[in-house]
Write a protein that holds these residues in place. Structure first.
Motif, short mmCIF file in Angstrom:
data_model
loop_
_atom_site.label_atom_id
_atom_site.label_comp_id
_atom_site.label_asym_id
_atom_site.label_seq_id
_atom_site.Cartn_x
_atom_site.Cartn_y
_atom_site.Cartn_z
N UNK A 1 77.02 10.16 61.99
CA UNK A 1 76.68 8.75 61.80
C UNK A 1 75.17 8.56 61.82
N UNK A 2 74.73 7.43 61.26
CA UNK A 2 73.30 7.14 61.31
C UNK A 2 73.09 5.67 61.66
N UNK A 3 71.85 5.37 62.03
CA UNK A 3 71.51 3.97 62.28
C UNK A 3 71.62 3.21 60.98
N UNK A 4 72.06 1.98 61.06
CA UNK A 4 72.17 1.17 59.86
C UNK A 4 70.79 0.86 59.27
N UNK A 5 70.78 0.58 57.98
CA UNK A 5 69.57 0.05 57.32
C UNK A 5 68.35 0.96 57.40
N UNK A 6 68.55 2.24 57.54
CA UNK A 6 67.38 3.10 57.45
C UNK A 6 67.47 3.90 56.15
N UNK A 7 66.54 3.62 55.25
CA UNK A 7 66.48 4.34 53.97
C UNK A 7 65.36 5.36 54.05
N UNK A 8 65.63 6.57 53.63
CA UNK A 8 64.61 7.60 53.67
C UNK A 8 64.27 8.06 52.25
N UNK A 9 62.98 8.08 51.93
CA UNK A 9 62.51 8.52 50.62
C UNK A 9 62.02 9.97 50.71
N UNK A 10 61.61 10.50 49.55
CA UNK A 10 61.09 11.87 49.53
C UNK A 10 59.57 11.88 49.52
N UNK A 11 59.02 12.95 50.04
CA UNK A 11 57.59 13.18 49.90
C UNK A 11 57.41 14.59 49.36
N UNK A 12 56.36 14.79 48.55
CA UNK A 12 56.15 16.10 47.92
C UNK A 12 55.20 16.95 48.74
N UNK A 13 55.71 18.06 49.28
CA UNK A 13 54.83 19.05 49.92
C UNK A 13 55.14 20.40 49.29
N UNK A 14 54.93 20.47 48.01
CA UNK A 14 55.36 21.53 47.12
C UNK A 14 56.85 21.50 46.89
N UNK A 15 57.64 21.49 47.99
CA UNK A 15 59.04 21.14 47.81
C UNK A 15 59.18 19.67 48.24
N UNK A 16 60.28 19.04 47.84
CA UNK A 16 60.48 17.66 48.24
C UNK A 16 61.11 17.61 49.62
#
Ligand code: HEM
Ligand code: 2DC
Length: 469
Positions: free
Chosen positions: A441-456
């Protein structure tokens, strides 16, 4: 009528000015989003030059097919100068990751048999299954200790250890012991060095490492320190197996691991073996662990889907009486989930080839020798390619939609990911054990995006809660 190369839209005339703009957009960390935006601005093909990095970018699966048909006998992807510079600087051989031409092909053919051939799965699976079981036991222990019947945490460090333990057990045929409470500081250091190595690589895609080295730049120094740490740990592991092999006479009774098999086969030089084993060990940590983290995140966001997968795993377990190799043939939805994760959260933002012959894409002529990139991240999110791309839907990989040049997370053809079979088996086995034991399960309403550090990578920690089922 075919239009000339010079008419391809995009910003390719002033590499230095483009690098400046790229830097202003924090492009070193936003590469995937910038590519997406470029496709929106210029359409399905654009040409670009940032710093000294020049390429033609495409997004359609049908164009990807044209690209890979022109990859030639010795497929060559973007040369990561930071990685080759380090090897040149320290006088170390290139492994299969960095070799090109005939040298690459002859090494790769031999490695294929020991690493990516489906036949090897019967050797790998029992080893990986053990690690999976230990991981689950470790989580149960953490839950017990918390005194709360659940465990809420950022799993990334645990997953790095799981991935390193898995790939090491296959490469060396023995366990490092990373699923225990006490972990060897050397192993932890190795894990930290890989992260630092990736992070320091991305600026050097655009600024030549030779220049950064001359001016004594910190990124270059950090990069060298990171690879030094990676090589010294890999050297220790390799030396250890080498010594044991010389002590034990005769053929071993059980499968001895990839390294020992290669040494006994005696078809590659020791230096070539060392170079490629080091790359496999380093390539096998952040890639699978981050993909698993994203998968758990998606399963936490889709509880009904999670139950569906759990049911599939339970049925597979019953039908195969617990034989893991058999189980892996009965979990199409779990496999679809992993494809779906790599569609939305690919490890590699793009695939690239220097084309071996002239091609025509989107009615533009592209001459042989050009670096052509398929924007994998952008393709995975393109509504013209995937129906409702924003939805995480493992079942799309089972039916109806076409899969033609759409499942490319591990690359394509003879130059595709060498660790693919290991990665797939390792991730499938992990998900089987996790689904059988825990609800995520996860906390509601938390969206996680990607960041590029050579791999995403996830741009911020992903906090998950695990509860026994
Ligand atoms: C190459 C993805 C895991 C070792 C690649 C490439 C991609 C990729 C896209 C480039 C392929 C191409 O140019 O066509 C992934 C993903 C992984 C993963 C998505 C996990 C989810 C691993 C693991 C290992 C590994 C576990 C080691 C055990 C390598 C190596 C190459 C490579 C050595 C270079 C092969 C060559 O140049 O001949 N990977 N990888 N990867 N990967 Fe992976
Ligand atoms: C990064 O523009 C973005 O599998 C660049 O296991 C183009 C590029 C070139 C090569 C790609 C790289 C990108 C991402 C990371 C990849 C790499 C080839 C292999 C490597 C995809 C897309 C990776 C992660 C390997 C790494 C093994 C190594 C550290 C020993």
């Amino acid at each position: 009528i075919v239009r000339p190369f010079s008419e391809i839209p995009g910003l390719w005339k002033n590499g230095v000015a483009n690098l400046y703009n790229f830097w202003k957009l924090d492009g070193f960390r936003n590469l995937h989003r910038i590519m997406l935006q470029n496709f929106n601005t210029f359409g399905p093909i654009y040409r670009e030059k940032v710093g000294y990095y020049e390429s033609v970018n495409i997004i359609n699966p049908e164009d990807a097919a044209i690209l890979f048909k022109a990859e030639g006998h010795y497929p060559k992807r973007l040369r990561v100068e930071a990685w080759t510079s380090y090897r040149d600087y320290r006088n170390r051989k290139y492994g299969v990751l960095l070799k090109d031409g005939e040298d690459w092909r002859s090494n790769r053919v031999i490695l294929n048999k020991e690493v990516i051939s489906p036949k090897m799965l019967e050797n790998f699976v029992p080893l990986l299954d053990d690690v999976g079981q230990d991981f689950v036991a470790r989580v149960h222990k953490k839950i017990k200790r918390s005194g709360q019947k659940q465990w809420t945490t950022d799993l990334s460090q645990e997953l790095f250890k799981y991935a390193l333990e898995s790939v090491s057990s296959v490469l060396y045929g023995e366990r490092l012991g990373l699923m225990l409470d006490y972990i060897d500081p050397e192993a932890q250091h190795f894990i930290d060095c890989i992260t630092l190595m990736f992070k320091t690589t991305s600026p050097m895609l655009y600024i030549p490492p030779a220049l950064l080295r001359q001016i004594g730049a910190k990124v270059w120094r950090d990069h060298v320190e990171a690879w030094d740490g990676i090589f010294s740990q890999a050297d220790r592991c390799i030396h250890n197996i080498y010594r044991k092999l010389r002590q034990e006479a005769g053929t071993p009774k059980k499968y001895p691991g990839v390294l020992a098999s290669l040494l006994m086969l005696d078809k590659l030089s020791i230096e070539d073996i060392k170079a490629s084993i080091t790359e496999l060990m380093a390539g096998g940590v952040d890639t699978t662990s981050i993909t698993l983290l994203w998968t758990l995140y998606e399963l936490a966001r889709h509880p009904n889907l999670q139950e569906e997968l759990r049911a599939e795993v339970a049925a597979a377990r019953a039908e195969s009486q617990g034989d893991m190799l058999e189980m892996l043939k009965r979990i199409p939805l779990v496999k679809g989930a992993l494809k779906e994760t790599l569609r939305l959260h690919p490890v590699a933002v793009s695939l690239q080839r220097y084309i071996a012959e002239d091609i025509i894409i989107q009615n533009y002529h592209i001459p042989a020798g050009t670096l052509v990139q398929l924007g994998l991240y952008a393709m995975g999110r393109d509504p013209k390619v995937f129906f409702r791309p924003e939805q995480y839907q493992p079942s799309r990989w089972l039916r109806t939609e076409t899969h033609y040049f759409r499942s490319l997370g591990f690359g394509f053809g003879p130059r595709q990911c060498l660790g693919r079979r290991i990665a797939e088996a390792e991730m499938q086995i992990f998900l089987i054990h996790m689904l059988e034991n825990f609800r995520v399960e996860k906390q509601r309403h938390v969206e996680v995006q990607s960041t590029f550090e050579l791999i995403l990578l996830p741009e911020k920690p992903i906090i998950l809660t695990l509860k026994p089922v």
